[in-house]
Scaffold this motif. Structure first.
Motif, PDB file in Angstrom:
ATOM      1  N   LEU A 159       0.829  -1.210   0.000  1.00  0.00           N
ATOM      2  CA  LEU A 159       0.000   0.000   0.000  1.00  0.00           C
ATOM      3  C   LEU A 159       0.862   1.258   0.000  1.00  0.00           C
ATOM      4  O   LEU A 159       0.516   2.262  -0.627  1.00  0.00           O
ATOM      5  CB  LEU A 159      -0.926  -0.006   1.219  1.00  0.00           C
ATOM      6  N   SER A 160       1.992   1.214   0.680  1.00  0.00           N
ATOM      7  CA  SER A 160       2.890   2.369   0.717  1.00  0.00           C
ATOM      8  C   SER A 160       3.654   2.520  -0.593  1.00  0.00           C
ATOM      9  O   SER A 160       3.710   3.605  -1.181  1.00  0.00           O
ATOM     10  CB  SER A 160       3.872   2.202   1.881  1.00  0.00           C
ATOM     11  N   ARG A 161       4.210   1.431  -1.080  1.00  0.00           N
ATOM     12  CA  ARG A 161       5.102   1.469  -2.240  1.00  0.00           C
ATOM     13  C   ARG A 161       4.357   1.701  -3.548  1.00  0.00           C
ATOM     14  O   ARG A 161       4.800   2.482  -4.402  1.00  0.00           O
ATOM     15  CB  ARG A 161       5.864   0.138  -2.297  1.00  0.00           C
ATOM     16  N   VAL A 162       3.202   1.064  -3.732  1.00  0.00           N
ATOM     17  CA  VAL A 162       2.489   1.119  -5.000  1.00  0.00           C
ATOM     18  C   VAL A 162       1.393   2.180  -4.999  1.00  0.00           C
ATOM     19  O   VAL A 162       1.207   2.898  -5.979  1.00  0.00           O
ATOM     20  CB  VAL A 162       1.894  -0.268  -5.350  1.00  0.00           C
ATOM     21  N   LEU A 163       0.678   2.312  -3.873  1.00  0.00           N
ATOM     22  CA  LEU A 163      -0.490   3.195  -3.836  1.00  0.00           C
ATOM     23  C   LEU A 163      -0.267   4.456  -3.009  1.00  0.00           C
ATOM     24  O   LEU A 163      -1.168   5.286  -2.900  1.00  0.00           O
ATOM     25  CB  LEU A 163      -1.707   2.423  -3.305  1.00  0.00           C
ATOM     26  N   ASP A 164       0.913   4.607  -2.413  1.00  0.00           N
ATOM     27  CA  ASP A 164       1.308   5.872  -1.776  1.00  0.00           C
ATOM     28  C   ASP A 164       0.558   6.159  -0.470  1.00  0.00           C
ATOM     29  O   ASP A 164       0.438   7.320  -0.073  1.00  0.00           O
ATOM     30  CB  ASP A 164       1.101   7.026  -2.749  1.00  0.00           C
ATOM     31  N   PHE A 165       0.056   5.136   0.209  1.00  0.00           N
ATOM     32  CA  PHE A 165      -0.557   5.348   1.520  1.00  0.00           C
ATOM     33  C   PHE A 165       0.516   5.657   2.560  1.00  0.00           C
ATOM     34  O   PHE A 165       1.652   5.198   2.447  1.00  0.00           O
ATOM     35  CB  PHE A 165      -1.353   4.120   1.950  1.00  0.00           C
ATOM     36  N   ARG A 166       0.126   6.428   3.602  1.00  0.00           N
ATOM     37  CA  ARG A 166       1.020   6.802   4.689  1.00  0.00           C
ATOM     38  C   ARG A 166       0.632   6.055   5.968  1.00  0.00           C
ATOM     39  O   ARG A 166      -0.538   5.759   6.182  1.00  0.00           O
ATOM     40  CB  ARG A 166       0.908   8.297   4.976  1.00  0.00           C
ATOM     41  N   LEU A 167       1.601   5.825   6.822  1.00  0.00           N
ATOM     42  CA  LEU A 167       1.350   5.192   8.107  1.00  0.00           C
ATOM     43  C   LEU A 167       0.879   6.216   9.130  1.00  0.00           C
ATOM     44  O   LEU A 167       1.514   7.262   9.313  1.00  0.00           O
ATOM     45  CB  LEU A 167       2.610   4.515   8.627  1.00  0.00           C
ATOM     46  N   SER A 168      -0.220   5.914   9.815  1.00  0.00           N
ATOM     47  CA  SER A 168      -0.712   6.761  10.898  1.00  0.00           C
ATOM     48  C   SER A 168      -0.416   6.153  12.262  1.00  0.00           C
ATOM     49  O   SER A 168       0.019   6.847  13.175  1.00  0.00           O
ATOM     50  CB  SER A 168      -2.221   6.987  10.765  1.00  0.00           C
ATOM     51  N   ASP A 169      -0.685   4.858  12.440  1.00  0.00           N
ATOM     52  CA  ASP A 169      -0.417   4.161  13.694  1.00  0.00           C
ATOM     53  C   ASP A 169       0.164   2.793  13.385  1.00  0.00           C
ATOM     54  O   ASP A 169      -0.200   2.171  12.375  1.00  0.00           O
ATOM     55  CB  ASP A 169      -1.699   3.983  14.515  1.00  0.00           C
ATOM     56  N   VAL A 170       1.022   2.331  14.266  1.00  0.00           N
ATOM     57  CA  VAL A 170       1.618   0.997  14.186  1.00  0.00           C
ATOM     58  C   VAL A 170       1.316   0.282  15.495  1.00  0.00           C
ATOM     59  O   VAL A 170       1.547   0.824  16.579  1.00  0.00           O
ATOM     60  CB  VAL A 170       3.137   1.079  13.959  1.00  0.00           C
ATOM     61  N   ILE A 171       0.794  -0.941  15.397  1.00  0.00           N
ATOM     62  CA  ILE A 171       0.408  -1.706  16.572  1.00  0.00           C
ATOM     63  C   ILE A 171       1.287  -2.945  16.688  1.00  0.00           C
ATOM     64  O   ILE A 171       1.263  -3.816  15.809  1.00  0.00           O
ATOM     65  CB  ILE A 171      -1.069  -2.167  16.507  1.00  0.00           C
TER      66      ILE A 171
END
Length: 297
Positions: A152-164
């Motif tokens: 999702l980050s590499r191909v669709l450019d989504f950003r991380l908001s929270d990591v669990i």
């Protein structure tokens, strides 16, 4: 507002063995309006667009695909370039359904289909006695949650908001909404699709509508830690969970580092420790790609 290639969550498409009951749930429980009907599909929306939810008549219940709105024509072409570079299978070189001007679909990790598009038709926002404002996000449970996050980050450019925890869950955004896609390690299923409403009172009214039909909320109202939204959940006819929520955190600083939670921290219920053990047992697997390739709505 968006900072990346995807500007908004577009729609969820679900195959259902009981189209009439699925439409009933969406209109009479959630409060969507039906915008178009084709021989094998129903299109529904809350916002002023052609569709945000699609039910496809089928002999199986399963995830048909996720629609994402590209920020521009250039963004659409750049995503296509990235998809081709990673050798994902192209399902369609054009829109798969009604109401969209241009786009393409591909089979992503773990068999989930993603449709990237621009130019959805506007809809007519009819006066409703109840219902959400818009579609907001999805939560799904990949087997390889870290791999899905990186895709999702590499191909669709989504950003991380929270990591669990240690590769347990990730909340990711494509615009100021805290998350458009939440990922929790699981069995390769969509858990829920989520809809924004204006007030916590609407969550109570949802519970009342379910009660009158002999049905029930499976959790909530609850205040989440990750995202801070107040939410309530029920199971729709297809087997997917539906979330109605309000007061989701908005992130306007694209450089904000992700919030990190321990897996055992109370990131899921700020009002108490309770979380029903069966909550994560619901959900829908993606439909087999051979079935998907034959659909031309």
């Amino acid at each position: 507002m968006s900072w990346g290639l995807i500007s908004a969550m577009g729609h969820v498409s679900i195959q259902t063995t009981n189209l009439a009951q699925s439409v009933f749930d969406a209109t009479q429980i959630l409060g969507l309006r039906e915008t178009e009907r084709t021989p094998d599909a129903a299109y529904l929306a809350a916002a002023n667009v052609h569709h945000e939810l699609v039910y496809v008549e089928s002999d199986v219940n399963g995830v048909d695909g996720f629609g994402l709105v590209a920020a521009s024509g250039d963004a659409l072409r750049e995503i296509r370039r990235r998809v081709d570079a990673e050798n994902f299978t192209i399902l369609s070189n054009g829109p798969r359904g009604a109401g969209v001007q241009d786009g393409f679909s591909f089979i992503g990790p773990e068999g989930f289909v993603f449709e990237i598009y621009i130019g959805m038709q506007e809809g007519i926002a009819l006066q409703q006695s109840f219902g959400p404002d818009r579609y907001g996000h999805i939560n799904f449970h990949p087997r390889d949650v870290g791999g899905m996050m990186r895709f999702l980050s590499r191909v669709l450019d989504f950003r991380l908001s929270d990591v669990i925890g240690d590769d347990f869950a990730y909340f990711m955004r494509c615009n100021p909404d805290h998350h458009g896609i939440a990922l929790v390690r699981g069995e390769g299923t969509l858990h829920h699709h989520a809809w924004q409403t204006q007030s916590i009172a609407d969550l109570g009214k949802l519970g009342d509508r379910l009660n009158k039909l002999g049905r029930e909320l499976i959790w909530g109202p609850v205040r989440h830690g990750a995202g801070h939204n107040i939410a309530a959940y029920y199971v729709e006819n297809s087997g997917a969970v539906v979330e109605l929520y309000t007061d989701l955190e908005q992130i306007y600083d694209d450089a904000r580092p992700p919030v990190v939670w321990g897996e055992d921290e109370n990131w899921y219920n700020m009002w108490g420790q309770y979380r029903p053990m069966e909550f994560r047992s619901f959900g829908l697997a993606p439909v087999d790609r051979r079935s998907l390739s034959s659909l031309h709505r």
